[in-house]
Design an enzyme around this catalytic site. Structure first.
Site, PDB file in Angstrom:
ATOM      1  N   HIS A 116      44.450  38.134  43.913  1.00 16.01           N
ATOM      2  CA  HIS A 116      44.741  38.182  42.477  1.00 16.01           C
ATOM      3  C   HIS A 116      46.251  38.161  42.228  1.00 16.01           C
ATOM      4  O   HIS A 116      46.758  37.329  41.457  1.00 16.01           O
ATOM      5  CB  HIS A 116      44.115  39.448  41.886  1.00 16.01           C
ATOM      6  CG  HIS A 116      44.303  39.595  40.419  1.00 16.01           C
ATOM      7  ND1 HIS A 116      43.286  39.359  39.507  1.00 16.01           N
ATOM      8  CD2 HIS A 116      45.373  39.976  39.671  1.00 16.01           C
ATOM      9  CE1 HIS A 116      43.730  39.578  38.287  1.00 16.01           C
ATOM     10  NE2 HIS A 116      45.001  39.961  38.350  1.00 16.01           N
ATOM     11  N   GLU A 117      46.977  39.056  42.877  1.00 20.69           N
ATOM     12  CA  GLU A 117      48.422  39.143  42.659  1.00 20.69           C
ATOM     13  C   GLU A 117      49.163  37.958  43.281  1.00 20.69           C
ATOM     14  O   GLU A 117      50.164  37.481  42.725  1.00 20.69           O
ATOM     15  CB  GLU A 117      48.961  40.467  43.211  1.00 20.69           C
ATOM     16  CG  GLU A 117      48.328  41.713  42.608  1.00 20.69           C
ATOM     17  CD  GLU A 117      48.505  41.796  41.099  1.00 20.69           C
ATOM     18  OE1 GLU A 117      49.444  41.154  40.565  1.00 20.69           O
ATOM     19  OE2 GLU A 117      47.712  42.491  40.442  1.00 20.69           O
ATOM     20  N   HIS A 139      49.101  35.113  40.820  1.00 21.29           N
ATOM     21  CA  HIS A 139      50.141  35.274  39.798  1.00 21.29           C
ATOM     22  C   HIS A 139      51.493  34.787  40.323  1.00 21.29           C
ATOM     23  O   HIS A 139      52.198  34.016  39.666  1.00 21.29           O
ATOM     24  CB  HIS A 139      50.284  36.751  39.418  1.00 21.29           C
ATOM     25  CG  HIS A 139      49.194  37.299  38.566  1.00 21.29           C
ATOM     26  ND1 HIS A 139      48.671  36.628  37.480  1.00 21.29           N
ATOM     27  CD2 HIS A 139      48.529  38.498  38.618  1.00 21.29           C
ATOM     28  CE1 HIS A 139      47.734  37.375  36.910  1.00 21.29           C
ATOM     29  NE2 HIS A 139      47.630  38.499  37.585  1.00 21.29           N
TER      30      HIS A 139
END
Length: 207
Positions: free
Chosen positions: A26-27, A30
């Site tokens: 997820h990170e 980003h």
């Protein structure tokens, strides 16, 4: 959830590995998308990496293990460095939950393939691991699509809001964390019910 796993160390390990994967991807999404869009902030801070130590927030990890939903370390970016300053932040924000959705789909079809070809059995620990991965990735995706700051979905609200609603958006950003906390406390059962329904459907689809 944590306390129920303490008596089953193998399941505890499965959940920890699943949480680490879901938060990391997820990170990382980003950070990578921010880099692709022209901002070097995440890269310069060592966030364009799949090393979990760069992305795990200890408190968010513990909350996810205890309550079923949590967060990682926020990925920094400078909107003024982005090639598209209006939609760039939205694309960066949505990259996180979209990465979890893609993971959900990939692991779901992998599980279905393994089960249909009798490579693993339904009561196999690897089957449990796939189900945990489906569980966690679905939770992170749904939770982060909620359009309340500081969650990822709030960036879409800011991009779509007309200029006359600027004050309302600023107010939402100021009080968003408190609204989110109230939602978790008072509306957590609603979220859990929605998630349980979607997860049951996904297990029927992939199981």
């Amino acid at each position: 959830m944590l306390f129920s796993l303490l008596s089953q160390p193998e399941l505890l390990i499965v959940w920890i590995v699943g949480i680490v994967y879901a938060i990391t991807i997820h990170e990382f999404a980003h950070a990578m998308v921010g880099y692709w869009l022209g901002d070097m902030t995440a890269r310069d801070q060592g966030r364009v990496t799949l090393n979990p130590l760069s992305h795990i927030d200890p408190l968010g990890f513990i909350v996810l293990l205890l309550a079923g939903f949590g967060w990682g370390r926020p990925v920094p970016f400078n909107p003024y460095n982005l090639r598209n300053q209006r939609w760039g932040p939205v694309i960066i924000a949505l990259a996180g939950p979209i990465s979890n959705i893609l993971s959900f789909i990939i692991f779901g079809f992998a599980l279905k393939f393994l089960l249909l070809n009798n490579i693993i059995s339904p009561d196999n620990l690897l089957t449990t691991f796939f189900i945990v991965l489906l569980n966690i990735n679905l939770v992170l995706a749904i939770f982060n699509f909620i359009p309340v700051p500081p969650l990822d979905g709030s960036k879409l609200i800011r991009a779509l809001a007309p200029p006359r609603m600027e004050n309302a958006v600023l107010t939402l950003e100021r009080y968003g964390p408190w609204l989110l906390l109230a939602f978790v406390i008072f509306g957590g059962s609603i979220f859990s019910s929605i998630f349980s329904t979607l997860f049951t459907w996904s297990i029927r689809l992939f199981g």
